[in-house]
Design a protein around this motif. Structure first.
Motif, PDB file in Angstrom:
ATOM      1  N   PHE A   1       0.836  -1.201   0.000  1.00 25.48           N
ATOM      2  CA  PHE A   1       0.000   0.000   0.000  1.00 25.48           C
ATOM      3  C   PHE A   1       0.874   1.256   0.000  1.00 25.48           C
ATOM      4  CE2 PHE A   1      -2.286   3.448   2.032  1.00 25.48           C
ATOM      5  CZ  PHE A   1      -3.467   3.464   1.319  1.00 25.48           C
ATOM      6  N   ASP A   2       1.865   1.289   0.877  1.00 22.97           N
ATOM      7  CA  ASP A   2       2.751   2.449   0.967  1.00 22.97           C
ATOM      8  C   ASP A   2       3.442   2.711  -0.370  1.00 22.97           C
ATOM      9  OD1 ASP A   2       2.027   2.383   3.615  1.00 22.97           O
ATOM     10  OD2 ASP A   2       4.043   1.982   4.379  1.00 22.97           O
ATOM     11  N   GLU A   3       3.909   1.659  -0.992  1.00 16.37           N
ATOM     12  CA  GLU A   3       4.608   1.776  -2.272  1.00 16.37           C
ATOM     13  C   GLU A   3       3.695   2.346  -3.360  1.00 16.37           C
ATOM     14  OE1 GLU A   3       6.344  -1.518  -5.219  1.00 16.37           O
ATOM     15  OE2 GLU A   3       7.221  -1.554  -3.202  1.00 16.37           O
ATOM     16  N   GLU A   4       2.486   1.799  -3.450  1.00 17.13           N
ATOM     17  CA  GLU A   4       1.538   2.266  -4.475  1.00 17.13           C
ATOM     18  C   GLU A   4       1.024   3.666  -4.177  1.00 17.13           C
ATOM     19  OE1 GLU A   4       0.838   0.919  -7.427  1.00 17.13           O
ATOM     20  OE2 GLU A   4       2.299  -0.617  -6.913  1.00 17.13           O
ATOM     21  N   TRP A   5       0.848   3.983  -2.897  1.00 14.61           N
ATOM     22  CA  TRP A   5       0.345   5.302  -2.502  1.00 14.61           C
ATOM     23  C   TRP A   5       1.237   6.401  -3.079  1.00 14.61           C
ATOM     24  CZ3 TRP A   5      -3.992   7.040  -0.087  1.00 14.61           C
ATOM     25  CH2 TRP A   5      -3.993   8.371   0.336  1.00 14.61           C
ATOM     26  N   GLN A   6       2.520   6.188  -3.047  1.00 15.33           N
ATOM     27  CA  GLN A   6       3.466   7.181  -3.546  1.00 15.33           C
ATOM     28  C   GLN A   6       3.344   7.397  -5.056  1.00 15.33           C
ATOM     29  OE1 GLN A   6       5.126   9.015  -1.405  1.00 15.33           O
ATOM     30  NE2 GLN A   6       4.339   7.747   0.259  1.00 15.33           N
ATOM     31  N   LYS A   7       2.854   6.408  -5.773  1.00 17.66           N
ATOM     32  CA  LYS A   7       2.770   6.465  -7.237  1.00 17.66           C
ATOM     33  C   LYS A   7       1.476   7.108  -7.748  1.00 17.66           C
ATOM     34  CE  LYS A   7       5.328   2.153  -7.700  1.00 17.66           C
ATOM     35  NZ  LYS A   7       5.210   0.753  -8.149  1.00 17.66           N
ATOM     36  N   VAL A   8       0.392   6.992  -6.992  1.00 14.90           N
ATOM     37  CA  VAL A   8      -0.923   7.445  -7.450  1.00 14.90           C
ATOM     38  C   VAL A   8      -1.073   8.947  -7.232  1.00 14.90           C
ATOM     39  CG1 VAL A   8      -3.415   7.260  -7.030  1.00 14.90           C
ATOM     40  CG2 VAL A   8      -2.003   5.210  -7.061  1.00 14.90           C
ATOM     41  N   LYS A   9      -1.530   9.621  -8.265  1.00 18.21           N
ATOM     42  CA  LYS A   9      -1.772  11.060  -8.191  1.00 18.21           C
ATOM     43  C   LYS A   9      -3.269  11.299  -8.034  1.00 18.21           C
ATOM     44  CE  LYS A   9       2.523  11.877  -9.098  1.00 18.21           C
ATOM     45  NZ  LYS A   9       3.348  11.615  -7.964  1.00 18.21           N
TER      46      LYS A   9
ATOM     47  N   GLU B   1      -5.887  14.116  -5.475  1.00 19.02           N
ATOM     48  CA  GLU B   1      -5.969  15.089  -4.386  1.00 19.02           C
ATOM     49  C   GLU B   1      -6.895  14.643  -3.255  1.00 19.02           C
ATOM     50  OE1 GLU B   1      -4.116  17.898  -4.052  1.00 19.02           O
ATOM     51  OE2 GLU B   1      -3.055  17.131  -5.804  1.00 19.02           O
ATOM     52  N   ASP B   2      -7.933  13.887  -3.586  1.00 16.40           N
ATOM     53  CA  ASP B   2      -8.909  13.463  -2.586  1.00 16.40           C
ATOM     54  C   ASP B   2      -8.424  12.193  -1.890  1.00 16.40           C
ATOM     55  OD1 ASP B   2     -11.645  13.608  -1.374  1.00 16.40           O
ATOM     56  OD2 ASP B   2     -11.762  11.639  -2.352  1.00 16.40           O
ATOM     57  N   GLU B   3      -8.227  12.277  -0.571  1.00 22.54           N
ATOM     58  CA  GLU B   3      -7.692  11.151   0.194  1.00 22.54           C
ATOM     59  C   GLU B   3      -8.520   9.878   0.056  1.00 22.54           C
ATOM     60  OE1 GLU B   3      -7.121  11.687   4.456  1.00 22.54           O
ATOM     61  OE2 GLU B   3      -5.238  12.700   4.020  1.00 22.54           O
ATOM     62  N   SER B   4      -9.819   9.997   0.209  1.00 20.28           N
ATOM     63  CA  SER B   4     -10.691   8.816   0.145  1.00 20.28           C
ATOM     64  C   SER B   4     -10.649   8.169  -1.226  1.00 20.28           C
ATOM     65  CB  SER B   4     -12.131   9.184   0.501  1.00 20.28           C
ATOM     66  OG  SER B   4     -12.212   9.597   1.834  1.00 20.28           O
ATOM     67  N   SER B   5     -10.685   8.988  -2.258  1.00 20.07           N
ATOM     68  CA  SER B   5     -10.605   8.450  -3.624  1.00 20.07           C
ATOM     69  C   SER B   5      -9.268   7.778  -3.860  1.00 20.07           C
ATOM     70  CB  SER B   5     -10.795   9.559  -4.652  1.00 20.07           C
ATOM     71  OG  SER B   5     -12.098  10.071  -4.580  1.00 20.07           O
ATOM     72  N   LYS B   6      -8.221   8.389  -3.335  1.00 27.84           N
ATOM     73  CA  LYS B   6      -6.880   7.825  -3.515  1.00 27.84           C
ATOM     74  C   LYS B   6      -6.761   6.478  -2.808  1.00 27.84           C
ATOM     75  CE  LYS B   6      -2.017   9.101  -3.408  1.00 27.84           C
ATOM     76  NZ  LYS B   6      -1.045  10.193  -3.182  1.00 27.84           N
ATOM     77  N   ILE B   7      -7.310   6.368  -1.607  1.00 24.80           N
ATOM     78  CA  ILE B   7      -7.298   5.087  -0.887  1.00 24.80           C
ATOM     79  C   ILE B   7      -7.978   4.022  -1.733  1.00 24.80           C
ATOM     80  CG2 ILE B   7      -8.278   3.847   1.093  1.00 24.80           C
ATOM     81  CD1 ILE B   7      -7.816   6.469   2.720  1.00 24.80           C
ATOM     82  N   ASN B   8      -9.153   4.346  -2.268  1.00 22.91           N
ATOM     83  CA  ASN B   8      -9.884   3.379  -3.094  1.00 22.91           C
ATOM     84  C   ASN B   8      -9.108   3.007  -4.349  1.00 22.91           C
ATOM     85  OD1 ASN B   8     -12.143   3.047  -1.417  1.00 22.91           O
ATOM     86  ND2 ASN B   8     -13.028   4.931  -2.185  1.00 22.91           N
ATOM     87  N   LYS B   9      -8.464   3.984  -4.976  1.00 20.78           N
ATOM     88  CA  LYS B   9      -7.673   3.702  -6.180  1.00 20.78           C
ATOM     89  C   LYS B   9      -6.511   2.772  -5.870  1.00 20.78           C
ATOM     90  CE  LYS B   9      -8.689   7.933  -8.697  1.00 20.78           C
ATOM     91  NZ  LYS B   9      -8.178   9.109  -9.384  1.00 20.78           N
ATOM     92  N   VAL B  10      -5.833   3.023  -4.763  1.00 16.90           N
ATOM     93  CA  VAL B  10      -4.691   2.179  -4.401  1.00 16.90           C
ATOM     94  C   VAL B  10      -5.153   0.765  -4.082  1.00 16.90           C
ATOM     95  CG1 VAL B  10      -2.831   1.838  -2.728  1.00 16.90           C
ATOM     96  CG2 VAL B  10      -3.274   4.124  -3.645  1.00 16.90           C
ATOM     97  N   ILE B  11      -6.241   0.632  -3.353  1.00 16.34           N
ATOM     98  CA  ILE B  11      -6.756  -0.703  -3.046  1.00 16.34           C
ATOM     99  C   ILE B  11      -7.180  -1.409  -4.328  1.00 16.34           C
ATOM    100  CG2 ILE B  11      -8.599  -1.989  -1.884  1.00 16.34           C
ATOM    101  CD1 ILE B  11      -8.294  -0.036   0.463  1.00 16.34           C
ATOM    102  N   ASP B  12      -7.777  -0.681  -5.261  1.00 15.10           N
ATOM    103  CA  ASP B  12      -8.126  -1.278  -6.559  1.00 15.10           C
ATOM    104  C   ASP B  12      -6.878  -1.783  -7.277  1.00 15.10           C
ATOM    105  OD1 ASP B  12     -10.839  -0.906  -6.268  1.00 15.10           O
ATOM    106  OD2 ASP B  12     -10.912   0.906  -7.504  1.00 15.10           O
ATOM    107  N   LEU B  13      -5.810  -0.998  -7.229  1.00 14.22           N
ATOM    108  CA  LEU B  13      -4.559  -1.428  -7.856  1.00 14.22           C
ATOM    109  C   LEU B  13      -3.996  -2.688  -7.198  1.00 14.22           C
ATOM    110  CD1 LEU B  13      -2.751   2.003  -8.335  1.00 14.22           C
ATOM    111  CD2 LEU B  13      -3.604   0.485 -10.144  1.00 14.22           C
ATOM    112  N   LEU B  14      -4.283  -2.840  -5.923  1.00 19.95           N
ATOM    113  CA  LEU B  14      -3.786  -3.993  -5.166  1.00 19.95           C
ATOM    114  C   LEU B  14      -4.823  -5.108  -5.062  1.00 19.95           C
ATOM    115  CD1 LEU B  14      -2.021  -2.056  -2.275  1.00 19.95           C
ATOM    116  CD2 LEU B  14      -0.931  -3.202  -4.225  1.00 19.95           C
TER     117      LEU B  14
END
Length: 67
Positions: free
Chosen positions: A16-24, A26-39
């Protein structure tokens, strides 16, 4: 990191930490969902989707690690 994933919270948190750094995003909640989708293929996300989401939220909101 994908070659060394395990079905546990620590492995998920590292991924999660690794992917979080890669995803652009601005919205925290959306970003969390995007990273989980990637994983979504991560063994821990597959077997414990709610816990994975809870861990992701904790890491971002409670630890403030990514602000």
């Amino acid at each position: 990191m994908k070659e060394r994933t395990f079905n546990n919270a620590d492995s998920f948190a590292m991924s999660f930490d690794e992917e979080w750094q890669k995803v652009k995003c601005e919205d925290e909640s959306s970003k969390i969902n995007k990273v989980i989708d990637l994983l979504s293929d991560h063994p821990f996300v597959k077997s414990n989707p709610k816990t994975a989401f809870d861990i992701a939220n904790f890491r971002v909101k409670s630890l403030g690690k990514f602000r």
